[in-house]
Write a protein that holds these residues in place. Sequence first.
Motif, PDB file in Angstrom:
ATOM      1  N   PRO A 313       0.914   6.435  -2.484  1.00 38.84           N
ATOM      2  CA  PRO A 313       2.000   5.559  -2.025  1.00 38.84           C
ATOM      3  C   PRO A 313       3.339   5.816  -2.696  1.00 38.84           C
ATOM      4  O   PRO A 313       4.391   5.810  -2.027  1.00 38.84           O
ATOM      5  N   ARG A 317       6.751   6.910  -0.699  1.00 40.57           N
ATOM      6  CA  ARG A 317       8.005   6.145  -0.707  1.00 40.57           C
ATOM      7  C   ARG A 317       9.190   7.056  -1.012  1.00 40.57           C
ATOM      8  O   ARG A 317      10.246   6.957  -0.370  1.00 40.57           O
ATOM      9  N   ASN A 345      -1.542   2.748   2.544  1.00 40.81           N
ATOM     10  CA  ASN A 345      -0.274   2.543   1.845  1.00 40.81           C
ATOM     11  C   ASN A 345       0.493   3.837   1.617  1.00 40.81           C
ATOM     12  O   ASN A 345       1.673   3.792   1.239  1.00 40.81           O
ATOM     13  N   THR A 346      -0.145   4.973   1.849  1.00 41.70           N
ATOM     14  CA  THR A 346       0.574   6.247   1.813  1.00 41.70           C
ATOM     15  C   THR A 346       1.291   6.484   3.132  1.00 41.70           C
ATOM     16  O   THR A 346       2.423   6.986   3.162  1.00 41.70           O
TER      17      THR A 346
END
Length: 423
Positions: A313, A317, A345-346
Amino acid sequence: MSKMIKGHLVRNNLTEWLSYLENIHNVEIELGLSRIAAVAKALNVDLTSSVVITVAGTNGKGTSCAFLENALLAQNISCAVYSSPHIERFNERLRINRAEATDDAFVSAFEKIEAARGDISLTYYEYTTLAAFLVLMATAPDVVILEVGLGGRLDATNIIDADIALITTIDLDHQAFLGDTREAIGFEKAGIMRANKPVVIGDTNPPQSLADHASAIGAQPYFRHHDFIVNTEASGTWQWGSSRNQYSELTACHIPQDNVASAIMVLDLLATKCPLTLSSHFINQIIAATKVAGRMEKFSFGCDVILDVGHNPQAARYLATQVQKLSYPCVHAVLGMLADKDIENTVAPLLPVVKHWYIGTLNVPRASAADNIAQYMKNAKQVNCFDNVSQAFKMAMENAKATDLILVFGSFFTVAEIRRLLV
């Protein structure tokens, strides 16, 4: 303790040795230092003739190592870097004065390890790390940079005491091995610290476990925002400052600026141990020279293609932010990931950035099936699944216009497969 059986066949070359190592241990990852330490003792492993820098962190290890390496070699300080995994060739894992270690050097080291280990079981990573140490003992560079493979405290590289430690960032990754909080993961990374030795901590919001461990063992921490500071200048350049030195008018970086800032702190400390002279002009030369394969690596291949090994993640971002800055009219993403990663979440930070998704299943045992990855993309604009990432990339190439971007990310394995098509 796991057991592995010695093979009776003669292994004549590196390919045969690597095939042997891939099959002699019953698990791919088995943390702990007792096995490798025992074999290292039998081999009299000793790197004290070199200054050792150990680099740990969730992201930014490879780029930090590359910046340090380039700076040292530019001032004729001999330097070796041990890292993993590789992208194309196993030999990439150990480079000495920027030259990859030879097949013969590794084979010779493997033979010595096999003769010394007795009945002790070693994983592929432990075995190859020991081999790197033996090659480094024979070459004795001025500085050895060790990139931690997983965590820090129980990673094979940690049988060597660091003269200077660098911890880049702390975020969630490898939770099954390192814990599911930043505090727990920070404790594992902190394991590379040594008493009375400096440790540079580059995370801009470090978990308390780093400071606590440094205090507990008497390490000498240098924290970002406290012991070294980065400021943007009016001209758009940036400056780096500590209580001892300041460097101004620094230019934009090909690699993350945060990693450069931490590496400068390491170099500043290293200047007390090596004949190293820093200046703003010199740092800018190294900034310009430091590009790393698979880290925002750009190709022109009908349209622009960017390869990035980001697979967690925090990396995603950063990747989303960088791609948005480039302002392409349409972004196509080619994605392949391992099943033990935080896929949801990646992927999430890139959903608003990517218009077309092409998901492939990697050809490795830990791979996540493409349709499994696709279930985390319910709000994606367009998703296509393929048997492998090469097929996914081929379709992306057919659909992308000359002004578009194809972003390839999700794993070292993903980047390696596509990079072979581009280079």
